[in-house]
Design a protein around this motif. Structure first.
Motif, PDB file in Angstrom:
ATOM      1  N   ARG A 144     -19.474   3.824  19.691  1.00 30.65           N
ATOM      2  CA  ARG A 144     -19.149   4.626  20.874  1.00 30.65           C
ATOM      3  C   ARG A 144     -18.086   5.666  20.565  1.00 30.65           C
ATOM      4  NH1 ARG A 144     -21.595   5.277  24.971  1.00 30.65           N
ATOM      5  NH2 ARG A 144     -19.783   5.253  26.303  1.00 30.65           N
ATOM      6  N   SER A 145     -17.966   6.076  19.320  1.00 25.32           N
ATOM      7  CA  SER A 145     -16.910   7.014  18.938  1.00 25.32           C
ATOM      8  C   SER A 145     -16.974   8.299  19.749  1.00 25.32           C
ATOM      9  CB  SER A 145     -16.967   7.318  17.448  1.00 25.32           C
ATOM     10  OG  SER A 145     -18.184   7.969  17.114  1.00 25.32           O
ATOM     11  N   ILE A 159     -11.889   5.303  11.254  1.00 21.42           N
ATOM     12  CA  ILE A 159     -10.610   4.621  11.463  1.00 21.42           C
ATOM     13  C   ILE A 159     -10.572   3.841  12.770  1.00 21.42           C
ATOM     14  CG2 ILE A 159      -9.347   6.285  10.062  1.00 21.42           C
ATOM     15  CD1 ILE A 159      -8.124   7.390  12.658  1.00 21.42           C
ATOM     16  N   LEU A 160     -11.630   3.949  13.577  1.00 23.46           N
ATOM     17  CA  LEU A 160     -11.708   3.167  14.803  1.00 23.46           C
ATOM     18  C   LEU A 160     -12.022   1.711  14.468  1.00 23.46           C
ATOM     19  CD1 LEU A 160     -13.810   5.546  17.046  1.00 23.46           C
ATOM     20  CD2 LEU A 160     -11.369   5.052  17.275  1.00 23.46           C
ATOM     21  N   MET A 178      -4.073   1.800  15.802  1.00 23.98           N
ATOM     22  CA  MET A 178      -4.398   1.292  17.108  1.00 23.98           C
ATOM     23  C   MET A 178      -3.884  -0.133  17.281  1.00 23.98           C
ATOM     24  SD  MET A 178      -8.178   2.912  17.718  1.00 23.98           S
ATOM     25  CE  MET A 178      -8.295   2.476  19.434  1.00 23.98           C
ATOM     26  N   ALA A 179      -3.987  -0.931  16.245  1.00 28.70           N
ATOM     27  CA  ALA A 179      -3.521  -2.310  16.352  1.00 28.70           C
ATOM     28  C   ALA A 179      -2.016  -2.363  16.551  1.00 28.70           C
ATOM     29  CB  ALA A 179      -3.925  -3.104  15.115  1.00 28.70           C
ATOM     30  N   PRO A 186      -6.093  13.240  23.686  1.00 28.12           N
ATOM     31  CA  PRO A 186      -5.865  14.088  22.508  1.00 28.12           C
ATOM     32  C   PRO A 186      -5.698  13.263  21.230  1.00 28.12           C
ATOM     33  CG  PRO A 186      -4.598  14.912  24.352  1.00 28.12           C
ATOM     34  CD  PRO A 186      -5.184  13.580  24.779  1.00 28.12           C
ATOM     35  N   ASN A 187      -5.047  12.105  21.332  1.00 24.77           N
ATOM     36  CA  ASN A 187      -4.865  11.246  20.167  1.00 24.77           C
ATOM     37  C   ASN A 187      -6.225  10.750  19.654  1.00 24.77           C
ATOM     38  OD1 ASN A 187      -3.364   9.739  18.235  1.00 24.77           O
ATOM     39  ND2 ASN A 187      -3.653   7.907  19.476  1.00 24.77           N
ATOM     40  N   ALA A 188      -7.083  10.321  20.561  1.00 27.37           N
ATOM     41  CA  ALA A 188      -8.403   9.833  20.156  1.00 27.37           C
ATOM     42  C   ALA A 188      -9.241  10.952  19.566  1.00 27.37           C
ATOM     43  CB  ALA A 188      -9.121   9.207  21.349  1.00 27.37           C
ATOM     44  N   ALA A 189      -9.072  12.168  20.070  1.00 27.71           N
ATOM     45  CA  ALA A 189      -9.852  13.300  19.570  1.00 27.71           C
ATOM     46  C   ALA A 189      -9.547  13.606  18.110  1.00 27.71           C
ATOM     47  CB  ALA A 189      -9.597  14.527  20.430  1.00 27.71           C
ATOM     48  N   GLU A 190      -8.377  13.207  17.637  1.00 29.36           N
ATOM     49  CA  GLU A 190      -8.008  13.442  16.242  1.00 29.36           C
ATOM     50  C   GLU A 190      -8.512  12.358  15.305  1.00 29.36           C
ATOM     51  OE1 GLU A 190      -3.837  14.205  15.892  1.00 29.36           O
ATOM     52  OE2 GLU A 190      -3.859  15.664  17.516  1.00 29.36           O
TER      53      GLU A 190
END
Length: 64
Positions: A52-53, A44-45, A1-2, A35-39
């Protein structure tokens, strides 16, 4: 994400350097259920998003 965030910032800075007569603004829209966040798993957040995952779909059940 960074890495993604840095790439977007670099793109906006490059765009601002290339164009004239307009103002280039960039905003962080925050987390989104994609879809990317769902994986992703909550681990890893970024720490600020872990509570709030579920809202970004990281646990497979995005708020809608």
């Amino acid at each position: 994400m960074a890495v993604s965030g840095r790439a977007k910032l670099a793109y906006n800075r490059e765009l601002a350097a290339r164009v004239t007569g307009v103002t280039v603004l960039a905003a962080d829209p925050g987390a989104a259920a994609t879809p990317n966040a769902a994986e992703m798993t909550p681990e890893i957040l970024p720490p600020a998003l872990r509570p709030r995952s579920h809202a970004v779909g990281a646990d497979g059940r995005a708020d809608r």
